[in-house]
Write a protein that holds these residues in place. Structure first.
Motif, PDB file in Angstrom:
ATOM      1  N   ALA A   1      41.018   8.525  40.018  1.00 16.56           N
ATOM      2  CA  ALA A   1      39.877   9.444  39.935  1.00 16.56           C
ATOM      3  C   ALA A   1      40.213  10.763  40.626  1.00 16.56           C
ATOM      4  O   ALA A   1      39.900  11.845  40.117  1.00 16.56           O
ATOM      5  N   ASN A   2      40.868  10.679  41.778  1.00 20.56           N
ATOM      6  CA  ASN A   2      41.279  11.901  42.479  1.00 20.56           C
ATOM      7  C   ASN A   2      42.306  12.687  41.665  1.00 20.56           C
ATOM      8  O   ASN A   2      42.271  13.925  41.647  1.00 20.56           O
ATOM      9  N   GLU A   3      43.204  11.989  40.986  1.00 16.77           N
ATOM     10  CA  GLU A   3      44.165  12.666  40.113  1.00 16.77           C
ATOM     11  C   GLU A   3      43.439  13.396  38.979  1.00 16.77           C
ATOM     12  O   GLU A   3      43.796  14.518  38.628  1.00 16.77           O
ATOM     13  N   ALA A   4      42.419  12.760  38.411  1.00 15.52           N
ATOM     14  CA  ALA A   4      41.642  13.387  37.337  1.00 15.52           C
ATOM     15  C   ALA A   4      40.916  14.631  37.843  1.00 15.52           C
ATOM     16  O   ALA A   4      40.897  15.666  37.169  1.00 15.52           O
ATOM     17  N   VAL A   5      40.343  14.538  39.038  1.00 13.10           N
ATOM     18  CA  VAL A   5      39.636  15.683  39.616  1.00 13.10           C
ATOM     19  C   VAL A   5      40.606  16.852  39.803  1.00 13.10           C
ATOM     20  O   VAL A   5      40.282  18.002  39.474  1.00 13.10           O
ATOM     21  N   ARG A   6      41.797  16.574  40.300  1.00 16.02           N
ATOM     22  CA  ARG A   6      42.803  17.639  40.483  1.00 16.02           C
ATOM     23  C   ARG A   6      43.215  18.236  39.140  1.00 16.02           C
ATOM     24  O   ARG A   6      43.374  19.446  39.008  1.00 16.02           O
ATOM     25  N   GLU A   7      43.401  17.382  38.156  1.00 12.06           N
ATOM     26  CA  GLU A   7      43.787  17.849  36.813  1.00 12.06           C
ATOM     27  C   GLU A   7      42.714  18.783  36.244  1.00 12.06           C
ATOM     28  O   GLU A   7      43.023  19.857  35.714  1.00 12.06           O
ATOM     29  N   ILE A   8      41.468  18.376  36.340  1.00  8.14           N
ATOM     30  CA  ILE A   8      40.363  19.197  35.844  1.00  8.14           C
ATOM     31  C   ILE A   8      40.291  20.507  36.622  1.00  8.14           C
ATOM     32  O   ILE A   8      40.159  21.588  36.046  1.00  8.14           O
ATOM     33  N   SER A   9      40.383  20.415  37.923  1.00 11.19           N
ATOM     34  CA  SER A   9      40.311  21.605  38.771  1.00 11.19           C
ATOM     35  C   SER A   9      41.441  22.582  38.453  1.00 11.19           C
ATOM     36  O   SER A   9      41.220  23.799  38.413  1.00 11.19           O
ATOM     37  N   ASP A  10      42.637  22.067  38.213  1.00 12.16           N
ATOM     38  CA  ASP A  10      43.764  22.935  37.880  1.00 12.16           C
ATOM     39  C   ASP A  10      43.523  23.713  36.591  1.00 12.16           C
ATOM     40  O   ASP A  10      43.915  24.869  36.466  1.00 12.16           O
ATOM     41  N   LYS A  11      42.865  23.088  35.634  1.00  6.88           N
ATOM     42  CA  LYS A  11      42.587  23.753  34.357  1.00  6.88           C
ATOM     43  C   LYS A  11      41.529  24.846  34.503  1.00  6.88           C
ATOM     44  O   LYS A  11      41.583  25.859  33.830  1.00  6.88           O
TER      45      LYS A  11
ATOM     46  N   GLU B   1      39.430  23.770  50.926  1.00 10.06           N
ATOM     47  CA  GLU B   1      40.857  24.072  51.013  1.00 10.06           C
ATOM     48  C   GLU B   1      41.192  25.214  50.051  1.00 10.06           C
ATOM     49  O   GLU B   1      41.004  25.102  48.841  1.00 10.06           O
ATOM     50  N   CYS B   2      41.685  26.303  50.595  1.00  8.36           N
ATOM     51  CA  CYS B   2      41.964  27.515  49.817  1.00  8.36           C
ATOM     52  C   CYS B   2      43.321  27.418  49.134  1.00  8.36           C
ATOM     53  O   CYS B   2      44.323  27.108  49.764  1.00  8.36           O
ATOM     54  N   ILE B   3      43.331  27.692  47.831  1.00  2.00           N
ATOM     55  CA  ILE B   3      44.571  27.765  47.072  1.00  2.00           C
ATOM     56  C   ILE B   3      45.003  29.226  46.957  1.00  2.00           C
ATOM     57  O   ILE B   3      46.166  29.555  47.120  1.00  2.00           O
TER      58      ILE B   3
ATOM     59  N   VAL C   1      32.584  39.497  55.642  1.00  5.39           N
ATOM     60  CA  VAL C   1      32.862  39.819  54.249  1.00  5.39           C
ATOM     61  C   VAL C   1      32.607  38.592  53.379  1.00  5.39           C
ATOM     62  O   VAL C   1      32.571  37.465  53.874  1.00  5.39           O
ATOM     63  N   ASN C   2      32.441  38.826  52.097  1.00  3.66           N
ATOM     64  CA  ASN C   2      32.328  37.756  51.111  1.00  3.66           C
ATOM     65  C   ASN C   2      33.712  37.519  50.527  1.00  3.66           C
ATOM     66  O   ASN C   2      34.340  38.453  50.020  1.00  3.66           O
ATOM     67  N   VAL C   3      34.177  36.280  50.588  1.00  2.00           N
ATOM     68  CA  VAL C   3      35.511  35.935  50.092  1.00  2.00           C
ATOM     69  C   VAL C   3      35.358  35.000  48.893  1.00  2.00           C
ATOM     70  O   VAL C   3      34.743  33.938  49.001  1.00  2.00           O
ATOM     71  N   THR C   4      35.902  35.420  47.767  1.00  2.00           N
ATOM     72  CA  THR C   4      35.948  34.575  46.579  1.00  2.00           C
ATOM     73  C   THR C   4      37.364  34.011  46.491  1.00  2.00           C
ATOM     74  O   THR C   4      38.336  34.766  46.566  1.00  2.00           O
ATOM     75  N   TYR C   5      37.454  32.679  46.348  1.00  2.00           N
ATOM     76  CA  TYR C   5      38.763  32.036  46.379  1.00  2.00           C
ATOM     77  C   TYR C   5      38.803  30.812  45.492  1.00  2.00           C
ATOM     78  O   TYR C   5      37.788  30.178  45.243  1.00  2.00           O
ATOM     79  N   GLU C   6      40.001  30.513  44.986  1.00  2.00           N
ATOM     80  CA  GLU C   6      40.228  29.260  44.266  1.00  2.00           C
ATOM     81  C   GLU C   6      40.408  28.183  45.320  1.00  2.00           C
ATOM     82  O   GLU C   6      41.032  28.414  46.348  1.00  2.00           O
ATOM     83  N   TYR C   7      39.861  27.006  45.036  1.00  2.77           N
ATOM     84  CA  TYR C   7      39.921  25.940  46.034  1.00  2.77           C
ATOM     85  C   TYR C   7      40.344  24.614  45.414  1.00  2.77           C
ATOM     86  O   TYR C   7      40.223  24.395  44.214  1.00  2.77           O
ATOM     87  N   ALA C   8      40.845  23.753  46.271  1.00  5.73           N
ATOM     88  CA  ALA C   8      41.180  22.383  45.882  1.00  5.73           C
ATOM     89  C   ALA C   8      39.976  21.512  46.204  1.00  5.73           C
ATOM     90  O   ALA C   8      39.479  21.544  47.331  1.00  5.73           O
ATOM     91  N   PRO C   9      39.468  20.751  45.241  1.00  8.45           N
ATOM     92  CA  PRO C   9      38.320  19.890  45.514  1.00  8.45           C
ATOM     93  C   PRO C   9      38.639  18.845  46.591  1.00  8.45           C
ATOM     94  O   PRO C   9      39.775  18.402  46.710  1.00  8.45           O
ATOM     95  N   ALA C  10      37.625  18.484  47.341  1.00  6.36           N
ATOM     96  CA  ALA C  10      37.775  17.450  48.369  1.00  6.36           C
ATOM     97  C   ALA C  10      38.104  16.116  47.696  1.00  6.36           C
ATOM     98  O   ALA C  10      37.649  15.829  46.580  1.00  6.36           O
ATOM     99  N   MET C  11      38.899  15.317  48.372  1.00 10.32           N
ATOM    100  CA  MET C  11      39.281  14.002  47.859  1.00 10.32           C
ATOM    101  C   MET C  11      38.080  13.057  47.892  1.00 10.32           C
ATOM    102  O   MET C  11      37.275  13.105  48.824  1.00 10.32           O
ATOM    103  N   LEU C  12      37.994  12.196  46.895  1.00 13.43           N
ATOM    104  CA  LEU C  12      36.986  11.138  46.878  1.00 13.43           C
ATOM    105  C   LEU C  12      37.511  10.007  47.764  1.00 13.43           C
ATOM    106  O   LEU C  12      38.628   9.541  47.557  1.00 13.43           O
ATOM    107  N   VAL C  13      36.713   9.588  48.719  1.00 13.41           N
ATOM    108  CA  VAL C  13      37.138   8.548  49.653  1.00 13.41           C
ATOM    109  C   VAL C  13      36.152   7.386  49.646  1.00 13.41           C
ATOM    110  O   VAL C  13      36.532   6.230  49.513  1.00 13.41           O
ATOM    111  N   ASN C  14      34.879   7.701  49.777  1.00 12.24           N
ATOM    112  CA  ASN C  14      33.828   6.681  49.840  1.00 12.24           C
ATOM    113  C   ASN C  14      33.144   6.540  48.484  1.00 12.24           C
ATOM    114  O   ASN C  14      33.100   7.497  47.704  1.00 12.24           O
ATOM    115  N   LEU C  15      32.593   5.373  48.226  1.00 13.79           N
ATOM    116  CA  LEU C  15      31.944   5.116  46.937  1.00 13.79           C
ATOM    117  C   LEU C  15      30.787   6.070  46.654  1.00 13.79           C
ATOM    118  O   LEU C  15      30.439   6.294  45.490  1.00 13.79           O
ATOM    119  N   VAL C  16      30.205   6.656  47.675  1.00 13.96           N
ATOM    120  CA  VAL C  16      29.075   7.581  47.478  1.00 13.96           C
ATOM    121  C   VAL C  16      29.535   9.022  47.285  1.00 13.96           C
ATOM    122  O   VAL C  16      28.720   9.902  46.980  1.00 13.96           O
TER     123      VAL C  16
END
Length: 183
Positions: A34-44, A68-70, A103-118
């Motif tokens: 699931a975390n791999e899928a989230v990263r794949e989607i986020s990368d696109k 996490e800032c990319i 200042v306002n900072v706009t940035y690409e980010y890496a989604p947080a990892m899924l760890v807990n079922l919630v």
């Protein structure tokens, strides 16, 4: 859709039981996928966020951002674009050409990892339904027999086709502006 519902949906697609013991048994492996899928989607989609940060001597650090800032895309002082650069190449510190205190900072980010079922994926909700297809495809590939592995292909195709449609229908105004429309 939280991690537990992703796992339950994946187990359902696999035709398996969705009781708590089965979910518990598959949680570690399916969480990884699931975390791999989230990263794949986020990368696109090149997900981006806007955070307000306080400057110290016209500098801010990426550690001040909520995710996490990319890549830092834009810095704004109100409605004025601010020139900025990395203090030292590769560092997490940026120097801004402004006298503003924040200042306002706009940035690409890496989604947080899924760890807990919630935990809920750090993606727009309409993208969550893609994740079980990726998880099922990975489960079938890892099964080890040819028949099951060949059954992975349709799920990878479903994931990639739906993702490609969303990327194609996404609107991109400025280079740092990504919006999903027409889903």
């Amino acid at each position: 859709m939280n991690l537990q519902s992703i796992i339950v949906a994946s187990l359902s697609l696999l035709g398996r039981n969705t009781d708590s013991d089965t979910v518990k048994e598959h949680t570690p492996r399916m969480t990884f996928w699931a975390n791999e899928a989230v990263r794949e989607i986020s990368d696109k989609f090149k997900q981006s966020k806007l955070d307000v940060v306080t400057l110290t001597d016209s500098e801010f650090a990426t550690s001040q951002l909520t995710s996490e800032c990319i890549k830092v895309n834009r810095v704004m002082d109100g409605s004025t674009r601010v020139k900025f650069n990395q203090d030292v190449n590769g560092s997490g510190t940026f120097v801004c050409e402004t006298t503003a205190s924040s200042v306002n900072v706009t940035y690409e980010y890496a989604p947080a990892m899924l760890v807990n079922l919630v935990d809920v994926p750090d993606l727009p909700e309409r993208l969550h339904s893609l994740i079980p297809y990726y998880v099922v495809a990975c489960e079938r590939v890892g099964a080890g027999d040819g028949d099951t592995q060949s059954a992975a292909s349709p799920y990878f195709s479903l994931f990639n086709d739906k993702l490609a449609r969303l990327v194609k229908s996404s609107h991109r105004g400025e280079p740092d502006s990504y919006k999903l429309i027409g889903y």
